[in-house]
Structures are given as structure tokens and as C-alpha cells.
Design a protein around this motif. Structure first.
Motif, mmCIF file in Angstrom:
data_model
loop_
_atom_site.group_PDB
_atom_site.id
_atom_site.type_symbol
_atom_site.label_atom_id
_atom_site.label_comp_id
_atom_site.label_asym_id
_atom_site.label_seq_id
_atom_site.Cartn_x
_atom_site.Cartn_y
_atom_site.Cartn_z
ATOM 1 N N THR A 225 -7.043 0.149 -9.675
ATOM 2 C CA THR A 225 -7.747 -0.985 -10.293
ATOM 3 C C THR A 225 -8.781 -1.629 -9.382
ATOM 4 N N ALA A 226 -8.634 -1.534 -8.054
ATOM 5 C CA ALA A 226 -9.610 -2.178 -7.161
ATOM 6 C C ALA A 226 -9.439 -1.698 -5.732
ATOM 7 N N LEU A 227 -10.539 -1.753 -4.991
ATOM 8 C CA LEU A 227 -10.539 -1.599 -3.537
ATOM 9 C C LEU A 227 -10.807 -2.972 -2.946
ATOM 10 N N ARG A 228 -9.991 -3.408 -2.005
ATOM 11 C CA ARG A 228 -10.131 -4.744 -1.431
ATOM 12 C C ARG A 228 -10.588 -4.636 0.021
ATOM 13 N N GLU A 229 -11.702 -5.319 0.317
ATOM 14 C CA GLU A 229 -12.336 -5.263 1.631
ATOM 15 C C GLU A 229 -12.052 -6.539 2.418
ATOM 16 N N THR A 230 -11.798 -6.373 3.707
ATOM 17 C CA THR A 230 -11.636 -7.501 4.624
ATOM 18 C C THR A 230 -12.298 -7.142 5.953
ATOM 19 N N GLY A 231 -13.239 -7.970 6.368
ATOM 20 C CA GLY A 231 -13.879 -7.754 7.666
ATOM 21 C C GLY A 231 -14.604 -6.439 7.793
ATOM 22 N N GLY A 232 -15.263 -5.991 6.723
ATOM 23 C CA GLY A 232 -16.031 -4.752 6.777
ATOM 24 C C GLY A 232 -15.211 -3.491 6.666
ATOM 25 N N ARG A 233 -13.926 -3.627 6.306
ATOM 26 C CA ARG A 233 -13.048 -2.478 6.131
ATOM 27 C C ARG A 233 -12.257 -2.629 4.844
ATOM 28 N N ILE A 234 -11.858 -1.506 4.250
ATOM 29 C CA ILE A 234 -10.944 -1.568 3.115
ATOM 30 C C ILE A 234 -9.556 -1.917 3.660
ATOM 31 N N ASP A 235 -8.990 -2.991 3.146
ATOM 32 C CA ASP A 235 -7.646 -3.407 3.566
ATOM 33 C C ASP A 235 -6.567 -2.698 2.752
ATOM 34 N N HIS A 236 -6.823 -2.567 1.427
ATOM 35 C CA HIS A 236 -5.834 -1.904 0.588
ATOM 36 C C HIS A 236 -6.434 -1.511 -0.753
ATOM 37 N N VAL A 237 -5.733 -0.656 -1.443
ATOM 38 C CA VAL A 237 -6.063 -0.259 -2.812
ATOM 39 C C VAL A 237 -5.062 -0.935 -3.738
ATOM 40 N N GLU A 238 -5.572 -1.498 -4.805
ATOM 41 C CA GLU A 238 -4.680 -2.066 -5.814
ATOM 42 C C GLU A 238 -4.475 -1.040 -6.923
ATOM 43 N N ILE A 239 -3.236 -0.802 -7.273
ATOM 44 C CA ILE A 239 -2.932 0.152 -8.338
ATOM 45 C C ILE A 239 -1.895 -0.432 -9.294
ATOM 46 N N THR A 240 -1.884 0.113 -10.492
ATOM 47 C CA THR A 240 -0.746 -0.049 -11.384
ATOM 48 C C THR A 240 0.049 1.237 -11.247
ATOM 49 N N ASN A 241 1.255 1.134 -10.697
ATOM 50 C CA ASN A 241 1.957 2.341 -10.277
ATOM 51 C C ASN A 241 2.643 3.086 -11.417
ATOM 52 N N GLU A 242 3.425 4.096 -11.041
ATOM 53 C CA GLU A 242 4.065 4.974 -12.023
ATOM 54 C C GLU A 242 4.982 4.215 -12.979
ATOM 55 N N GLU A 243 5.480 3.073 -12.540
ATOM 56 C CA GLU A 243 6.382 2.264 -13.371
ATOM 57 C C GLU A 243 5.650 1.136 -14.092
ATOM 58 N N GLY A 244 4.326 1.121 -13.975
ATOM 59 C CA GLY A 244 3.549 0.077 -14.630
ATOM 60 C C GLY A 244 3.502 -1.222 -13.856
ATOM 61 N N ARG A 245 3.930 -1.208 -12.579
ATOM 62 C CA ARG A 245 3.958 -2.413 -11.766
ATOM 63 C C ARG A 245 2.725 -2.480 -10.857
ATOM 64 N N TYR A 246 2.304 -3.695 -10.548
ATOM 65 C CA TYR A 246 1.214 -3.911 -9.605
ATOM 66 C C TYR A 246 1.691 -3.536 -8.204
ATOM 67 N N GLU A 247 0.820 -2.866 -7.429
ATOM 68 C CA GLU A 247 1.189 -2.454 -6.082
ATOM 69 C C GLU A 247 -0.055 -2.387 -5.198
ATOM 70 N N ARG A 248 0.124 -2.752 -3.925
ATOM 71 C CA ARG A 248 -0.916 -2.567 -2.919
ATOM 72 C C ARG A 248 -0.554 -1.350 -2.066
ATOM 73 N N VAL A 249 -1.539 -0.493 -1.838
ATOM 74 C CA VAL A 249 -1.314 0.703 -1.020
ATOM 75 C C VAL A 249 -2.320 0.675 0.123
ATOM 76 N N GLN A 250 -1.835 0.863 1.348
ATOM 77 C CA GLN A 250 -2.695 0.750 2.525
ATOM 78 C C GLN A 250 -2.765 2.068 3.293
ATOM 79 N N ALA A 251 -3.903 2.251 3.971
ATOM 80 C CA ALA A 251 -4.108 3.419 4.823
ATOM 81 C C ALA A 251 -5.139 3.058 5.886
ATOM 82 N N ASP A 252 -5.427 4.026 6.755
ATOM 83 C CA ASP A 252 -6.458 3.822 7.777
ATOM 84 C C ASP A 252 -7.844 4.192 7.253
ATOM 85 N N ALA A 253 -7.889 5.132 6.321
ATOM 86 C CA ALA A 253 -9.166 5.578 5.754
ATOM 87 C C ALA A 253 -8.959 5.925 4.286
#
Length: 442
Positions: A225-253
Motif C-alpha cells: 500500500t505504501a513506501l514510507r521515507e525517513t531521512g532520505g531512505r525508505i524506512d518500511h513498506v506498508e502492506i495488507t498481509n496474507e491475513e488481511g492485517r496491516y503490517e510494516r515490513v523493513q529491510a536495508d534496501a
């Protein structure tokens, strides 16, 4: 490094595989239940380096004007109150000059040749089976004018190492005997022996299994649903997961490989990607008479159609059978995948005209997919102004052709390594390389 690949089509899957091979911890996220279920599902099936002349070329503006309002036109602009469509159209016109066309052909051939070589390496290393045929691709012409217009681009491609040879009508029939039925219509042809065909969906599924076996993680049925940026970097991806729940997923790239949907996620970050969905159609037809059906993969440049042939294995008590896949045309009409009966019928009509009696047209299966088209037909591969967000998108009609080369290239760029080919990558090419402003998203 933890890397999230957004999109599990053939391009995203290839990206994930090569990132995993370079030692990264990879997660792929996609809304579909299985990899390769959207634009990679039922496309034309060609690995076609020879299909390098972009839609935007000097002859295109007059053709597009003549096709306006024609429901069965090969390239159809359905004009909408859509600023993105109009801006894309203006950029398309800018790419129609001879100089820009030559530049774009150069980029497309360079990437295509490299990608085809990488595909062959993968096939040998992993023993992949995806209904592949290595009999070359024959471009045929039923218009003398279209044939003459193809000679210049074919010459440029040969100079770049793509051996697209001009052949006579008689030689074309020797290569593909099924063309004998249309001998009187043939104006000429070109043949590229090194090109191939195969089922992109099967390939994607097989490569995804190999990546998963190597440790990549697949999260299917998740809506991004969205890419969230903080300080010139992506902080996390927002998804609606396999169970239909809101979730934040983080990575380095993060690698954005969502095809036509890529601009919708990039725009809120202030990154404008020149990508617009070009709806393509395909028809899959059972072979009725094997002697009348083509074996070699074909391209009908005048009608913007490609032809492949697959052998479906025996299953469920049914014998193995051959099917014809015919795909192409382009409709710029937003994100709708609704089928146009007129456009579907036009494809079937062309098949019956060229190869009478070869296919069971009454059993035709129709499909549409949204190709992520850039005005130049050159994909966007590389860095963005957001330091940990990378692009591998905008491949248009050549996603299957360019997937393996794009995947290996973006994996190297994410890893801080220089790519292995000369191409107009977005942003810095590895360590200390120059910028490519023509392809740099802003």
C-alpha cells in the motif's frame, strides 16, 4: 543485507534470484497467490533481441493519428481525462526523432543481447524447463512499405551484434513452411537465429522455486500500500498481509519491480516515473492441424503481433497437445484489464487469415495484461534519489526478453558492484560511475 523485492513477475523474480546468489537475505512481496501471475502470465513468449525498434520511431506519429478511433488498431490511444496519459504521450512524441530512435535501439539491443546470454546460463545451470524453443524468430511483412521501413533498424541491430538477417519470401518459407499458405502476401522477412521463445509464466515459477530453495522468502497474497521515507531512505513498506492485517515490513534496501503499478508507489516519494500501462492481448488456441501450424516463433510487425507455439504435457487423462499463443497490440486506457471483443476478434481473424485451418479458433482463450511502457521503450534500472530504493521496471513489451539481464544488473547495483554491460542505468552505475540524466527519475 536484507533486501525486499516488490513484485513477483518475471523481472522481480529474476531480481530476487540474483540478489540471493550475491548473498543477500531476500524477501519478495506480491499481491497474487503465485509468482508470474500478472503481465508474465500469458504474454507472447518471445526472447526477442531483434524486437528492438521502439514504438516511438519516426513513422509512429502518422500511424497513431491514422489509428485514432479504430477499435482494432495495433496501437490504440483511448484519450482520457488523465494527465499522466497526456504527459506520457508528449514524451512519446519527443522520442520519435531519428536520433532518439537510434539511441533507444542501441540501449534495447545491448540489454537484450546480455539478457539472452544470462538466460542461457541459468537454463544450463538450473536445468530449467519452460517449453523453450531455440529455433530463432522470423519477422515477416505483408506490406512492402513496412518491409522497407524495417531494413534500416535491422541494419543498425546487426552493427550492434544482433544478427537480424534480411531474407527473401522464399527463404522465409524454407525457415517456416507454414508461411507457404500466405506466399502471395509476403513482401519479405528478417530472421534472427539466436532468438528464442518459451512460456514466461513457467519460467518465472521455476526460477522462483530455485530462489526459494536457495533461501529467498516469498510473501504472496500481500497488497503493498505504501513506501514510507525517513531521512532520505525508505524506512518500511506498508502492506495488507496474507491475513488481511496491516503490517510494516523493513529491510536495508528495496527493489521496485511492480511493472505498471510502480509509478503509483513512487509518486508520493516525489519520484516521477515515465511509465504508463499499455494493455496487451493474447489468444491461446489449440492446434487443429499440426502440418498447417507454425513451429518457429514469428513476428507480424504490421499488426504488432507475435506468435509462439507450446507443447502442453499430458495431465488429467488428456494427451499432450500443442497450442498456439498469439499476443500483441497495445491499448493505452488506464489500468483496466477489461477485454475488448473487437480487439480479440481481430487477433483471431489475423491468425485465420495467415494460417487457415491451423488452429481451433472456436476454443480460443483470451487474456490481457498491463505492460509497463516507457515512452522510449527503454526500461528504468538502477538507483533513485532515495538512497536505498532501486528500480527494475518499465520493460514494456520486452519484460521476458530483458528479465534475466535486468535482474543480474540490479542485483550488482544493489550490492555496490558495477553492472556488466553498457546501458543507460538510472543514477550512479555502481561505484563512481557517471549519471545518465536521460533515464534518471526525479
Amino acid at each position: 543485507m536484507r533486501v525486499i523485492v516488490l513484485g513477483a513477475g518475471v523481472v522481480g523474480t529474476a531480481s530476487a534470484y540474483f540478489l540471493q546468489q550475491l548473498g543477500h537475505e531476500v524477501t519478495v512481496i506480491d499481491r497474487q497467490a503465485v509468482p508470474g501471475a500478472e503481465t508474465s502470465f500469458a504474454n507472447g513468449g518471445q526472447i526477442s533481441v531483434s524486437h528492438a525498434e521502439p514504438w516511438a520511431n519516426p513513422s509512429a506519429p502518422l500511424k497513431v493519428l491514422s489509428w485514432l478511433g479504430k477499435e482494432d488498431a495495433p496501437l490504440l490511444f483511448r484519450l482520457r481525462a488523465d494527465m499522466r496519459q497526456w504527459l506520457w504521450g508528449l514524451q512519446f512524441l519527443r522520442e520519435c526523432t531519428p536520433a532518439r530512435t537510434r539511441h533507444n535501439i542501441h540501449q534495447i539491443v545491448q540489454l537484450g543481447t546480455y539478457s539472452r546470454a544470462v538466460l542461457r546460463e541459468l537454463r544450463e545451470q538450473l536445468g530449467l524447463q519452460y517449453d523453450q524453443r531455440t529455433q530463432g524468430i522470423l519477422h515477416f511483412y505483408t506490406s512492402e512499405r513496412e518491409f522497407e521501413c524495417a531494413l534500416g533498424p535491422a541494419e543498425q541491430m546487426r552493427a550492434l551484434g544482433c544478427e537480424r538477417q534480411v531474407v527473401s519470401a522464399e527463404e522465409a518459407i524454407r525457415i517456416e513452411p507454414a508461411l507457404a499458405a500466405m506466399r502471395e502476401q509476403l513482401a519479405g522477412a528478417t530472421f534472427t537465429a539466436e532468438d528464442e521463445s518459451g512460456d514466461a509464466h513457467l519460467f518465472t515459477r521455476e526460477l522462483a522455486r530455485a530462489a526459494e530453495a536457495a533461501g529467498a522468502r516469498w510473501r504472496m497474497g500481500c497488497h503493498i500500500t505504501a513506501l514510507r521515507e525517513t531521512g532520505g531512505r525508505i524506512d518500511h513498506v506498508e502492506i495488507t498481509n496474507e491475513e488481511g492485517r496491516y503490517e510494516r515490513v523493513q529491510a536495508d534496501a528495496y527493489v521496485l519491480a511492480l511493472g505498471s503499478h510502480s509509478p503509483l508507489l513512487a509518486q508520493p516519494l516525489g519520484i516521477s516515473l515515465p511509465i504508463y500501462p499499455a494493455k496487451g492481448y493474447s489468444v491461446t488456441l489449440p492446434v487443429r492441424d499440426a502440418a498447417l501450424a507454425y513451429q518457429t516463433s514469428l513476428t507480424d510487425d504490421e499488426f504488432k503481433l507475435v506468435f509462439s507455439r507450446y507443447t502442453r504435457p499430458a495431465q488429467g487423462g488428456q494427451e499432450a497437445r500443442d497450442v498456439l499463443r498469439v499476443a500483441g497490440t497495445a491499448e493505452l486506457n488506464g489500468y483496466s484489464r477489461a477485454l475488448s471483443e473487437v480487439r480479440c476478434a481481430a487477433i483471431v481473424r489475423r491468425v485465420a487469415q495467415l494460417f487457415p485451418g491451423a488452429a481451433d479458433t472456436a476454443a480460443a482463450q483470451y487474456w490481457s495484461g498491463l505492460r509497463p511502457a516507457t515512452p522510449s521503450n527503454v526500461p528504468l534500472i538502477g538507483r533513485t534519489r532515495v538512497s536505498n530504493l532501486f528500480l527494475n521496471t518499465g520493460h514494456g513489451t520486452l519484460g521476458w526478453t530483458h528479465a534475466c539481464g535486468s535482474g543480474r544488473s540490479i542485483a550488482r547495483i544493489v550490492s555496490g558492484l558495477a553492472p556488466e554491460l553498457d546501458f543507460a542505468f538510472c543514477g550512479p552505475r555502481g561505484a563512481g560511475a557517471t549519471l545518465q540524466p536521460a533515464q534518471l527519475p526525479v
